[in-house]
Design an enzyme around this catalytic site. Structure first.
Site, short mmCIF file in Angstrom:
data_model
loop_
_atom_site.label_atom_id
_atom_site.label_comp_id
_atom_site.label_asym_id
_atom_site.label_seq_id
_atom_site.Cartn_x
_atom_site.Cartn_y
_atom_site.Cartn_z
CB CYS A 136 51.55 7.73 34.54
SG CYS A 136 50.22 7.69 33.35
CE LYS A 138 50.41 2.12 35.99
NZ LYS A 138 50.60 2.26 34.57
N1 SAJ Z 1 60.88 11.85 30.61
C1 SAJ Z 1 62.14 12.40 30.81
N2 SAJ Z 1 63.23 11.69 30.44
C2 SAJ Z 1 63.13 10.45 29.90
C3 SAJ Z 1 61.86 9.87 29.74
C4 SAJ Z 1 60.75 10.60 30.10
O1 SAJ Z 1 62.27 13.53 31.29
O2 SAJ Z 1 64.18 9.87 29.58
C5 SAJ Z 1 59.69 12.61 31.01
C6 SAJ Z 1 58.72 12.86 29.87
O3 SAJ Z 1 59.09 13.97 29.11
C7 SAJ Z 1 57.42 13.04 30.63
C8 SAJ Z 1 57.56 12.07 31.79
O4 SAJ Z 1 58.95 11.81 31.91
O5 SAJ Z 1 57.30 14.35 31.13
C9 SAJ Z 1 56.81 10.78 31.64
O6 SAJ Z 1 56.89 10.31 30.31
P1 SAJ Z 1 57.11 8.76 29.92
O7 SAJ Z 1 57.15 8.65 28.45
O8 SAJ Z 1 58.27 8.23 30.66
O9 SAJ Z 1 55.87 8.01 30.54
P2 SAJ Z 1 54.27 8.22 30.50
O10 SAJ Z 1 53.88 8.93 31.76
O11 SAJ Z 1 53.80 8.78 29.22
O12 SAJ Z 1 53.81 6.70 30.58
C10 SAJ Z 1 54.24 5.92 31.69
C11 SAJ Z 1 54.78 4.59 31.17
N3 SAJ Z 1 55.48 3.88 32.25
C12 SAJ Z 1 56.73 3.43 32.09
O13 SAJ Z 1 57.37 3.59 31.09
C13 SAJ Z 1 57.31 2.69 33.27
C14 SAJ Z 1 53.63 3.77 30.61
O14 SAJ Z 1 54.08 2.47 30.24
C15 SAJ Z 1 52.52 3.66 31.66
O15 SAJ Z 1 51.41 2.93 31.14
C16 SAJ Z 1 52.05 5.05 31.99
O16 SAJ Z 1 53.15 5.75 32.56
C17 SAJ Z 1 50.90 4.98 32.96
O17 SAJ Z 1 49.75 5.14 32.53
O18 SAJ Z 1 51.12 4.69 34.14
#
Ligand code: SAJ
Length: 426
Positions: free
Chosen positions: A259, A205
Site C-alpha cells: 500500500c 485513499k
Molecule cells: N512504518 C515505519 N514507521 C512507522 C510506521 C510504519 O517505518 O512509524 C513502515 C512499516 O514498517 C511498513 C510500512 O511503513 O513497512 C507500512 O506499514 P503501515 O503499518 O504504516 O501501513 P500498511 O501498509 O500496513 O497499511 C496502510 C494503512 N494506511 C494508513 O495508515 C494511512 C492502512 O490503513 C491502509 O488500509 C493500508 O495501508 C492500505 O491497504 O492501503
C-alpha cells in the site's frame, strides 16, 4: 434498498475478510478468485492469509453456507471488486486485474445492480476505466446500475476489527450510487459512513497513504541527520512528540507492503510536475535499506565475510506479508557486500533470498552469528533476551534497526549494541 446477494471478486487481504464479514451478517456471498489454488484451499477449509481471527471467520462464513467460493462470478444484487493494483517496474499503476474483474462482471450485470470498486486506484479510474467497461453490458452507469468507489482503509493485523469500526468513504458516480453503497456497507460497518463522489474517494485513499509515507520519510531522514549530529533519534522523537501538534512516526529499515510503498507512485505517475514532495519522500524511503547497511558498516567496519543473523523479513511486525519488504532489500545488499547472511522469518520459515541461508529456528540463525540484525519487531523477536543469545554466540554485535530491544539490557550483558539513528552511540 435491500441487498440479499453479493459477489466479491478477489479473495486477498481485503476481499476475503470483506466477503466473510458480509456472509456472517446474513448476506449470500459468492467469493470469486481466478487463482484455482486459492479457491480449492479455501473450499478445503484452509486460509492462505495470516490475519488474526480470519481463519475462524472464514470457517464460520463457509460453515453457514452463506459464503460460497468459486472461480467465476454469477448474478448478484451487488458486486465488489477487491483485486490488487500493483505497479510495474517503471512505477506505473498496473490496472490489469481491475480491468479483468470489471470485464468478468459484464455478462452478469443487471438493471438495479450496484458495483463497488475497492482496489486502490489512480484518480478517475472508476469513471474513466471501470464505467466504460461495465457499460459494454448495454446498461448505462448511473441510469441502469449504481457504481461507486469505496477504499478499504484497514490496517493489516487489525483487519477484522477495523473493517467494522473504521469510518468508510463511499464515492458514487452520482448521489444515488453513493446512497446504494451506504445501504450495502451499513450491513456491518459501525463507523461513520461518509458519502462523496468517486474521484474524491479515490484521491482521499491515495492522500491517506501518501501522508503516512511522507511522515515516515521525515522520520527516516531525521534518523540520518541524528547520526550525523551525534543525537539519538529515538530520544529526540520522543521529546518532539510531547508537542501537542507533532506526531513524528518511527524510522526503520524503510517502507514496505503493497500500500504505502506503492500508492504515492500513482500521484507521481498522474502528475509528476505537481508531486515533487511525494516523489522525494518515496526516494528517501526506498533508499533507507542502503542507509541501514552503511550504518552497520560504520558500526562494525568491513562487512565482507561477516556472519550475519538477519531477524525478520516481513514488511512490518506480526504479519506474514513479505511484499515490497525493506528487510529483504537490506538482506540483498548485505549479500552483495559479500556477507554470510542467515535469515529467519518466524511467519514464513521457508522463505528464501538468493545467496542467503534460510534458517528454520531462532537457535539456528543465532548460532555463531557475528552480527545480529533486528529488521522487524515481531513480538517473537523482540522477546529475545541477551541470555538466550549468549548461549548461542559470543561477542556478537547487536544492530537494532527498529528500536525493538532494550539497549541497557544488552549492554549490561556485555554486548556491543547499536541502534539505527543513534548517533550518540558512534
Ligand atoms: N512504518 C515505519 N514507521 C512507522 C510506521 C510504519 O517505518 O512509524 C513502515 C512499516 O514498517 C511498513 C510500512 O511503513 O513497512 C507500512 O506499514 P503501515 O503499518 O504504516 O501501513 P500498511 O501498509 O500496513 O497499511 C496502510 C494503512 N494506511 C494508513 O495508515 C494511512 C492502512 O490503513 C491502509 O488500509 C493500508 O495501508 C492500505 O491497504 O492501503
Amino acid at each position: 434498498m435491500k441487498f440479499e446477494s453479493l459477489c466479491v471478486l478477489g479473495l486477498g487481504y481485503i476481499g476475503l475478510p470483506t466477503a466473510s464479514t458480509f456472509a456472517t451478517h446474513g448476506i449470500k456471498v459468492i467469493g470469486v478468485d481466478t487463482n484455482t489454488r486459492i479457491v480449492d484451499s479455501l473450499n478445503n477449509g484452509q486460509v492462505h492469509i495470516f490475519e488474526p481471527g480470519l481463519r475462524t471467520l472464514v470457517q464460520a462464513a463457509v460453515g453457514s453456507k452463506n459464503l460460497v467460493i468459486q472461480s467465476a462470478p454469477q448474478k448478484a444484487d451487488a458486486f465488489i471488486i477487491a483485486v490488487p493494483t500493483p505497479f510495474k517496474e517503471e512505477k506505473l499503476a498496473d490496472l490489469r486485474y481491475v480491468v479483468s474483474a470489471a470485464e468478468a462482471i459484464v455478462p452478469y450485470l443487471e438493471k438495479g445492480n450496484l458495483v463497488i470498486l475497492e482496489s486502490t486506484s489512480p484518480p478517475r479510474t472508476t469513471v474513466d476505466i471501470v464505467a466504460p467497461i461495465l457499460e459494454k453490458s448495454g446498461l448505462k452507469a448511473g441510469t441502469d446500475f449504481y457504481l461507486a468507489y469505496s477504499p478499504e482503509r484497514v490496517l493489516p493485523g487489525q483487519i477484522l476489527r477495523e473493517l467494522i469500526e473504521n469510518a468508510r468513504v463511499i464515492g458514487g458516480i452520482d448521489r444515488p450510487s453513493a446512497e446504494a453503497g451506504k445501504a450495502l456497507y451499513s450491513i456491518f460497518v459501525r463507523g461513520e459512513i461518509i458519502l462523496t463522489d468517486a474521484t474524491t474517494a479515490e484521491m482521499v485513499k491515495l492522500m491517506e497513504n501518501t501522508y503516512r509515507d511522507i511522515n515516515i520519510a521525515a522520520a527516516n531522514e531525521f534518523s540520518r541527520l541524528a547520526d550525523q549530529f551525534e543525537v539519538d533519534i529515538w530520544e529526540a522523537i520522543e521529546i518532539a512528540n510531547l508537542h501537542p501538534r507533532v506526531k513524528i512516526l518511527r524510522p526503520g529499515p524503510g517502507v514496505g507492503g503493497h500500500c504505502i510503498s506503492v500508492d504515492p507512485w500513482f500521484f507521481v505517475e498522474a502528475a509528476p510536475d505537481l508531486a515533487k514532495l511525494i516523489h522525494a519522500a518515496r526516494l528517501v524511503n526506498d533508499r533507507q535499506p542502503s542507509f541501514v547497511v552503511s550504518s552497520l558498516r560504520a558500526a562494525v567496519g568491513d562487512l565482507k565475510g561477516k556472519k550475519i543473523a538477519a531477524l525478520g523479513l516481513a514488511y512490518k511486525p506480526n504479519v506474514d506479508d513479505l511484499r515490497e519488504s525493506p528487510a529483504i532489500e537490506v538482506v540483498k545488499e548485505l549479500i552483495a557486500e559479500g556477507c554470510d547472511v542467515n535469515i529467519f522469518e518466524p511467519f514464513d520459515t521457508d522463505f528464501s533470498v538468493d545467496g542467503a541461508h534460510t534458517c528454520a529456528s531462532l537457535e539456528e540463525v543465532l548460532q555463531g552469528a557475528q552480527v545480529i540484525l533486528l529488521l522487524v519487531p515481531h513480538t517473537q523477536l523482540t522477546e529475545i533476551t541477551p541470555d538466550q543469545v549468549s548461549s548461542l554466540t559470543k561477542d556478537a554485535v547487536i544492530f537494532d534497526t527498529v528500536n525493538g530491544w532494550d539497549r541497557d539490557a544488552w549492554k549490561q550483558a556485555g554486548f556491543s549494541y547499536y541502534r539505527l539513528g543513534d548517533g550518540k552511540n558512534r
